[in-house]
Design an enzyme around this catalytic site. Structure first.
Site, PDB file in Angstrom:
ATOM      1  N   GLY A   1       0.816  -1.210   0.000  1.00  0.00           N
ATOM      2  CA  GLY A   1       0.000   0.000   0.000  1.00  0.00           C
ATOM      3  C   GLY A   1       0.846   1.255   0.000  1.00  0.00           C
ATOM      4  N   SER A   2       0.325   2.315   0.618  1.00  0.00           N
ATOM      5  CA  SER A   2       0.885   3.660   0.430  1.00  0.00           C
ATOM      6  C   SER A   2       2.270   3.886   1.017  1.00  0.00           C
ATOM      7  CB  SER A   2      -0.080   4.699   1.000  1.00  0.00           C
ATOM      8  OG  SER A   2      -1.274   4.710   0.242  1.00  0.00           O
ATOM      9  N   VAL A   3       2.741   2.996   1.909  1.00  0.00           N
ATOM     10  CA  VAL A   3       4.104   3.174   2.413  1.00  0.00           C
ATOM     11  C   VAL A   3       5.103   3.054   1.266  1.00  0.00           C
ATOM     12  CG1 VAL A   3       5.875   2.250   3.968  1.00  0.00           C
ATOM     13  CG2 VAL A   3       3.517   2.420   4.746  1.00  0.00           C
TER      14      VAL A   3
END
Length: 710
Positions: free
Chosen positions: A323-325
């Site tokens: 995801g966004s990491v």
């Protein structure tokens, strides 16, 4: 005509019969003589080598088990250690006798039952019942779980009672004194199953125990000796002995103080929010040392409770969409390749890629915003814009530069390399915000280390060293980005925490500057697409602190909390904030008090006075167990690296006596239990202030001691 009767001579008949019998006997004798001569010359009968058969009967090999190496943390605390466990059994068959028909079976069942009840958690009546089974032909009986895993001290006490017919089986077992403590990382070692496992030592089946099994196991020896017809050893001088080579000790980078705290935080969050899984790792940003690492579900390595819930070390064996990491890598790639214009505006909310629409987490978006805000707001559309500007080839090159799609090489078994779905423009776009790419936890830490180290990526390390050779050095994994790029990304990570539009404001820690990136990854639906619902995500945060001089990287993931009574950020903050703060406080304390770590010296066989004086001169505390004047054992062992003012416990050659444990830590008490073999029940937290057995009380016969902490 008269018939004539012929009379036979009885004497003649006897003579004929005697000669015939003599010939038969002679023939039999010749057959046996020939047979014996053949056996004497060839040494074989019916294909069996009689010499070897005789040697086998009167000679025996006894395996001398090598002691498995000990696993230590970075401070010299024992994490896993070999001990011998014993099981007791009783022989009932009257056929088991020694020379002169001496009974080697149980002769007095009532006395035996009464005595054993003092050492086993069974009543005398129950033991007597087991000694008188319904099947009178039973050769021997055991006592179930009550008669197993006995300590050496209990075995010796039973032996001193001289009970006829009572015997012991010895088996190696592994002691994990901390229970639930990086259990999947340290792993477990156990006896192999099956008939072929007889006389074999322990085998590592998980974690460090498995990865370094060869080094830890050592090499068994043997003793070849002669024995008489009763099985007793004779001619000891003629015995052939090959000495066992004990296993090597393994030192890890884990810090027990930080690891214990992380376990406590994870346990609290796990109970409250009931996620399907969690991972958390604290890494030294400069060296790559893993200081604390754990997962949920987990298990208690001492009792094995919970081990069936999951065998995988999810920190390395599980691949997942981050995801966004992963936007840390996307932003870094765009800046480093010259495809980032922070002042360029774009329409947030959604974007069409092929025939699919990609949306921001806030589907309505924030209107026209500059790319400089895309990262802090965690805008998917902004990341897609960066990927499209770079182009798929450039972006894929940076994915590989950051170490994805290949194992980091951390010394843990089963590390997955990860996968990439990258065929279509849609696939290429979704990787920019962490979908369509599978990673493992260690790869994410390695990627983040490039931001903390001015563009140089550091490999995560769990092994400090083998035996005395544990001088860990950082291992560079490449320099995927320029120093200026790393500094720019680090500033963007600070914006996540400190800008009013940042998604990670909850991760602020008073007194310290934190840089972070949050993540909310969708979970693939087995039936196609992604799961829906407010909790069907992998929520995560990766943080660096202090931002102005990075020392630590902390990465936490939380999958599908079943009791989501708080926001994902607030749940993760209950782990991230106190854990990072504790690590930072240790650093600050070390800077104020820059004492070096101490290498413990050996004081075994020295007088107690000399031993205490030597250890005190090193800045260590000491405590004596026993009334003797000579040291016979010590913990921590010689060669251990520990902090100043830690306690070394010394066992003497006298009767075991209880020390005054006032002010002792839990770790000190665990060392005492390990050294004496006595169970210590610890209640509370903090330091010891009350003990159920008074100082100087005899430990002989004591099974359990209670200690209260506060």
């Amino acid at each position: 005509m008269k018939s004539v009767k012929i009379r036979k001579s009885p004497r003649r008949n006897r003579r004929v019969f005697g000669r015939l019998l003599l010939l038969i006997i002679a023939a039999i004798f010749l057959v046996f003589a020939g047979r014996f001569a053949y056996i004497a010359v060839t040494g074989h009968i019916a294909g069996v080598n009689l010499t070897k058969r005789s040697q086998k009967k009167y000679k025996a090999d006894a395996v001398i088990h090598a002691q498995r190496g000990t696993i230590y943390d970075s401070l010299g605390n024992v994490l896993a250690q070999d001990i011998n466990a014993y099981s007791v059994y009783a022989v009932l068959s009257h056929d088991y006798v020694g020379p002169n028909k001496k009974p080697l079976y149980v002769t007095d069942k009532k006395k035996t039952a009464k005595v054993l009840s003092h050492y086993l958690p069974l009543s005398a009546a129950k033991i007597y019942q087991q000694l008188t089974p319904a099947n009178r032909a039973a050769y021997q009986v055991e006592f179930g779980g009550a008669g197993q895993n006995l300590s050496l001290s209990i075995k010796r006490k039973i032996e001193k009672e001289h009970l006829t017919g009572i015997y012991f089986n010895e088996s190696p077992t592994r002691l994990y004194p901390n229970g639930t403590f990086a259990s999947h990382v340290i792993g477990i070692a156990q006896a192999p199953k099956g008939k072929e496992s007889n006389n074999q030592g322990l085998v590592g089946v998980m974690g460090i125990e498995k990865y370094f099994n060869k080094q830890l196991a050592g090499q068994d020896g043997y003793r070849n000796f002669a024995r008489d017809s009763y099985g007793y050893a004779i001619n000891q001088k003629q015995s052939k002995v090959k000495t066992a080579k004990n296993g090597q000790d393994v030192y890890l980078t884990l810090d027990s103080r930080l690891q214990s705290y992380l376990e406590s935080l994870l346990t609290d969050v796990n109970k409250k929010y009931q996620p399907k899984s969690m991972n958390a790792v604290l890494m030294n940003a400069k060296t790559g040392e893993i200081l604390a690492a754990s997962q949920r579900p987990t298990f208690n390595a001492s009792t094995k409770k919970g081990i069936d819930s999951i065998w995988r070390d999810t920190l390395v064996e599980d691949g997942y969409e981050p995801g966004s990491v992963l936007k840390i890598a996307t932003l870094a790639a765009a800046i480093d390749s010259g495809h980032y214009n922070p002042n360029q505006y774009y329409q947030s909310g959604s974007i069409e890629v092929g025939d699919k629409k990609i949306s921001d987490w806030q589907t309505s978006g924030w209107g026209m915003i500059p790319l400089s805000q895309a990262f802090a707001r965690s805008s998917n559309v902004g990341m897609v814009k960066l990927e499209q500007t770079m182009g798929p080839k450039v972006w894929q090159e940076y994915i590989r530069k950051f170490g994805f799609l290949k194992p980091t090489g951390i010394k843990l078994p089963g590390e997955t390399a990860g996968t990439l779905q990258y065929d279509r423009p849609l696939d290429q776009a979704t990787t920019s915000f962490g979908q369509g790419i599978n990673v493992n936890v260690m790869q994410m830490l390695q990627m983040t280390s490039a931001i903390a180290n001015n563009g140089t990526m550091i490999k995560p390390q769990i092994l400090s060293g083998i035996n005395q050779d544990h001088q860990l050095k950082p291992i560079k994994a490449g320099k995927p980005i320029k120093t200026s790029t790393a500094k720019s990304v680090l500033q963007n990570m600070e914006d996540v925490v400190y800008q009013d539009y940042g998604t990670g404001q909850v991760y602020q820690i008073p007194g310290y500057r934190v840089a972070a990136k949050t993540g909310t990854a969708q979970i693939t639906d087995p039936n196609g697409g992604y799961l829906t619902g407010t909790s069907n995500y992998i929520f995560s945060v990766a943080g660096i602190a202090p931002a102005d001089n990075p020392q630590y990287i902390l990465y936490v993931t939380l999958k599908q909390p079943q009791n989501m009574t708080d926001s994902a950020e607030n749940i993760l903050a209950q782990i991230f904030n106190p854990m990072m703060k504790r690590a930072l406080e240790y650093t600050k304390k070390a800077e104020k008090d820059p004492q070096q770590q101490v290498k413990v010296t050996s004081v075994i066989s020295e007088s107690t006075t000399s031993a205490q004086k030597k250890l005190t001169s090193l800045g260590l505390q000491t405590a004596l167990v026993g009334s003797g004047n000579l040291v016979v054992q010590q913990l921590p062992k010689a060669g251990s690296i520990i902090l100043p003012n830690q306690r070394v416990i010394l066992m003497t050659n006298g009767a075991m006596t209880m020390p005054d444990v006032t002010g002792w830590s839990k770790n000190d008490l665990l060392k005492l239990a390990q050294l004496t073999g006595i169970e210590i029940e610890i209640k509370g937290s903090g330091y010891a202030y009350h003990q159920s057995l008074a100082a100087n009380g005899l430990l002989d016969g004591v099974k359990n001691i209670k200690v209260q902490l506060k």
